[in-house]
Design an enzyme around this catalytic site. Sequence first.
Site, PDB file in Angstrom:
ATOM      1  N   GLY A  62       0.669  -1.150  -0.031  1.00 19.73           N
ATOM      2  CA  GLY A  62       0.081  -0.026   0.083  1.00 19.73           C
ATOM      3  C   GLY A  62       0.947   1.303  -0.004  1.00 19.73           C
ATOM      4  N   SER A  63       0.251   2.457   0.440  1.00 21.03           N
ATOM      5  CA  SER A  63       0.972   3.694   0.536  1.00 21.03           C
ATOM      6  C   SER A  63       1.997   3.436   1.485  1.00 21.03           C
ATOM      7  CB  SER A  63       0.096   4.749   0.473  1.00 21.03           C
ATOM      8  OG  SER A  63      -0.720   4.524   1.880  1.00 21.03           O
ATOM      9  N   LYS A  92       2.501   6.135   3.528  1.00 20.00           N
ATOM     10  CA  LYS A  92       2.111   6.926   4.903  1.00 20.00           C
ATOM     11  C   LYS A  92       1.337   5.599   5.490  1.00 20.00           C
ATOM     12  CE  LYS A  92      -1.424  10.185   5.818  1.00 20.00           C
ATOM     13  NZ  LYS A  92      -2.785   9.526   6.007  1.00 20.00           N
ATOM     14  N   GLY A 100       1.636   2.366   5.333  1.00 22.60           N
ATOM     15  CA  GLY A 100       2.704   1.199   5.431  1.00 22.60           C
ATOM     16  C   GLY A 100       3.574   1.778   6.807  1.00 22.60           C
ATOM     17  N   GLU A 104       5.473  -3.294   0.938  1.00 21.80           N
ATOM     18  CA  GLU A 104       5.701  -2.909  -0.491  1.00 21.80           C
ATOM     19  C   GLU A 104       5.047  -1.641  -0.843  1.00 21.80           C
ATOM     20  OE1 GLU A 104       7.483  -4.550  -2.608  1.00 21.80           O
ATOM     21  OE2 GLU A 104       7.852  -6.469  -1.785  1.00 21.80           O
ATOM     22  N   CYS A 154       2.160   0.280  -8.873  1.00 16.94           N
ATOM     23  CA  CYS A 154       3.460   0.745  -7.958  1.00 16.94           C
ATOM     24  C   CYS A 154       4.712   1.081  -8.874  1.00 16.94           C
ATOM     25  CB  CYS A 154       3.798  -0.393  -7.017  1.00 16.94           C
ATOM     26  SG  CYS A 154       3.661  -1.936  -7.796  1.00 16.94           S
TER      27      CYS A 154
HETATM   28  P1  NAD Z   1      -3.534   2.173   1.029  1.00 17.78           P
HETATM   29  O1  NAD Z   1      -2.266   2.489   1.901  1.00 17.78           O
HETATM   30  O2  NAD Z   1      -4.580   3.278   0.923  1.00 17.78           O
HETATM   31  O3  NAD Z   1      -3.982   0.907   1.437  1.00 17.78           O
HETATM   32  C1  NAD Z   1      -3.333  -0.320   1.441  1.00 17.78           C
HETATM   33  C2  NAD Z   1      -4.025  -1.443   2.565  1.00 17.78           C
HETATM   34  O4  NAD Z   1      -4.040  -0.693   3.922  1.00 17.78           O
HETATM   35  C3  NAD Z   1      -5.578  -1.565   2.085  1.00 17.78           C
HETATM   36  O5  NAD Z   1      -6.158  -2.892   2.396  1.00 17.78           O
HETATM   37  C4  NAD Z   1      -6.267  -0.587   3.163  1.00 17.78           C
HETATM   38  O6  NAD Z   1      -7.434  -1.241   3.647  1.00 17.78           O
HETATM   39  C5  NAD Z   1      -5.354  -0.561   4.291  1.00 17.78           C
HETATM   40  N1  NAD Z   1      -5.794   0.688   5.036  1.00 17.78           N
HETATM   41  C6  NAD Z   1      -5.899   1.756   4.792  1.00 17.78           C
HETATM   42  N2  NAD Z   1      -5.889   2.765   5.870  1.00 17.78           N
HETATM   43  C7  NAD Z   1      -5.242   1.946   6.699  1.00 17.78           C
HETATM   44  C8  NAD Z   1      -4.922   2.287   8.061  1.00 17.78           C
HETATM   45  N3  NAD Z   1      -4.994   3.745   8.658  1.00 17.78           N
HETATM   46  N4  NAD Z   1      -4.162   1.533   8.896  1.00 17.78           N
HETATM   47  C9  NAD Z   1      -4.113   0.233   8.347  1.00 17.78           C
HETATM   48  N5  NAD Z   1      -4.447   0.059   7.098  1.00 17.78           N
HETATM   49  C10 NAD Z   1      -4.984   0.624   6.476  1.00 17.78           C
HETATM   50  O7  NAD Z   1      -2.913   1.950  -0.544  1.00 17.78           O
HETATM   51  P2  NAD Z   1      -3.866   1.872  -1.885  1.00 17.78           P
HETATM   52  O8  NAD Z   1      -4.364   3.235  -2.236  1.00 17.78           O
HETATM   53  O9  NAD Z   1      -4.843   0.653  -1.518  1.00 17.78           O
HETATM   54  O10 NAD Z   1      -2.722   1.555  -2.729  1.00 17.78           O
HETATM   55  C11 NAD Z   1      -1.955   2.390  -3.769  1.00 17.78           C
HETATM   56  C12 NAD Z   1      -0.434   2.474  -3.078  1.00 17.78           C
HETATM   57  O11 NAD Z   1      -0.165   0.960  -2.945  1.00 17.78           O
HETATM   58  C13 NAD Z   1       0.410   2.947  -3.825  1.00 17.78           C
HETATM   59  O12 NAD Z   1       1.140   4.171  -2.965  1.00 17.78           O
HETATM   60  C14 NAD Z   1       0.926   2.003  -4.625  1.00 17.78           C
HETATM   61  O13 NAD Z   1       2.543   2.468  -4.979  1.00 17.78           O
HETATM   62  C15 NAD Z   1       1.302   1.121  -3.566  1.00 17.78           C
HETATM   63  N6  NAD Z   1       1.488  -0.334  -3.899  1.00 17.78           N
HETATM   64  C16 NAD Z   1       2.627  -0.873  -3.923  1.00 17.78           C
HETATM   65  C17 NAD Z   1       3.184  -2.093  -4.466  1.00 17.78           C
HETATM   66  C18 NAD Z   1       4.675  -2.465  -4.395  1.00 17.78           C
HETATM   67  O14 NAD Z   1       4.799  -3.622  -4.760  1.00 17.78           O
HETATM   68  N7  NAD Z   1       5.438  -1.704  -3.909  1.00 17.78           N
HETATM   69  C19 NAD Z   1       2.265  -2.541  -5.244  1.00 17.78           C
HETATM   70  C20 NAD Z   1       0.862  -2.211  -5.204  1.00 17.78           C
HETATM   71  C21 NAD Z   1       0.642  -0.713  -4.638  1.00 17.78           C
END
Ligand code: NAD
Length: 517
Positions: free
Chosen positions: A248-249, A251, A253, A270, A304
């Site tokens: 995820g993002s 922030k 992560g 990731e 990503c």
């Molecule tokens: P996100 O961070 O909003 O969400 C990711 C996960 O975290 C989801 O399951 C979400 O429900 C959960 N989440 C959201 N808020 C949370 C909190 N406060 N506490 C704990 N968990 C929470 O990311 P997104 O918008 O779903 O995905 C896009 C991001 O993911 C981009 O930054 C992208 O680069 C990254 N990404 C990275 C990879 C990689 O392999 N490096 C792969 C895919 C996506």
Amino acid sequence: MPENDFDAFRKDTLKNVAIEETNSGIFAGKWYPKAGESKYDSISPVDGKHNATVFLATKEQYEEVVRHSQKAFDEWSKIPAPKRGEIIKTIGDELAKKKKDLGALVTLEAGKTTSEGEGEIQEMIDVAYFAAGLSRQLYGLTMASERPDHRLYEQWQPLGPIAVISAFNFPSSVWSWNAMVAAVCGDTVVWKPSTKASLAAVGVMKVISSVLDREGAPQIFSLVASRGSEGGEWISNDPRLKLVSFTGSTKTGRTIYENVARRIGRAILELGGNNCSIVSDRADMKLALKGVAFGALATAGQRCTSTRRVVVHEKIYNEFLAKLKDIYASVKIGNPRSNGVLVGPLIDDGAISTYEKAIAEAVKEGGKLVIGGKRIQVPGLEKGFYVNPAIIEANPGMEITKQETFGPLLYIFKYRTIEEALEIHNAVPQGLSSAIFTTDMREEEYFLSARGSDCGLANVNTSTAGAEIGGAFGGEKETGAGRESGSDSWKLYMRRQTVTINYGRDLPLAQGVRFDV
Ligand code: NAD
């Protein structure tokens, strides 16, 4: 069915993967009743209309899921790894049969083109087969002991139940990179999917749980759809889950990592990328244009690994930019199911405003918007979330270019020397994917040297996007920690145990230490 009848496509797709109007998002050996108070309404980004509803877990249900996963681990970890591999292979076989249906679900929920949606399922199949082969190769090393009549070696043990938290943009494949490998290692897996893409997870779990049933295997994969701020918190603070693999993002992560670190758990992160391609004056121009366009435009810039920056040699800068603009002007945007469409929607309204804000900020910082950058309406899909992909002429001092904007926004820079190109390339906090387009061997080797790309993935004459499952996938710096999928990533899903066996009658001590009692 006419390709543009999206309502009919929705109906068929949901039916083919047994998704109902309302669905439980909790599976742990069985589907739990739709009991939770909170629910997620899945809206397709393609037409802004409702797909179906997923009920989210309560804390009590979460507890049951983890208890189930612990119990399943007791059984699963006793099965020899090659036998586990055979079971995982049958999952790959079943996914191959369901590739079109599950791919369509990804299109419906995440707005990917048909070929990208099916590509996502193909990735799951590939990693299932990879994991099946891996199940016979969980090798440990044997070392020469310095003590007489001693044997020294290392062996690998399963970790226990682990958790995978996935992002919306790869709603099923990223889970499988972790889950298939973890499973042959002997772990069980609790999956918290993105709240923006939980339907794909429900669809995948339906297929996979039926295979495990048929095989008479324990239900090693559990699902706990939940709000990010809830499920993410429960998981990251739960010491019963030995590893948290988060995608995820940056922030989000960071919060997850802090929680996991506090309990001295293990994490794979990731996170966001800000991937750059260098285009040399000695590049094959056609190939570079295609590679950069694919990297920046595919999945509407929501990978990503999407190309977010391109650094072009000053000698070819004008020509490259003009040709890239031509591609942008001709690329078809719209219904991701339509023939010829290469750019589908962004995930939601929020993503569009983030995109627009980043463009406004870039212009304020001195960037020049040369194409795109506006919300657009696609005829017949007026409520969908579409934008015109943007290119901004930028300079490396612009702060906004150091951030990841999750959409089709490409910054273009000019360079004179390869050293300068690498300086621009590496001057961001993220470190996921990188590329150079050149036919000059010295430039290519410089890019791949210790002074070159500082990213986890380095590509030569191909795009920053589109990794294969066979390699270890992951990034450096703020993109995170650890690797997933291929190569020796499996080691992160196991615990290493160094074993010393004394088969003699004396007790010689290491380093010649004496202890004569
Ligand atoms: P996100 O961070 O909003 O969400 C990711 C996960 O975290 C989801 O399951 C979400 O429900 C959960 N989440 C959201 N808020 C949370 C909190 N406060 N506490 C704990 N968990 C929470 O990311 P997104 O918008 O779903 O995905 C896009 C991001 O993911 C981009 O930054 C992208 O680069 C990254 N990404 C990275 C990879 C990689 O392999 N490096 C792969 C895919 C996506």
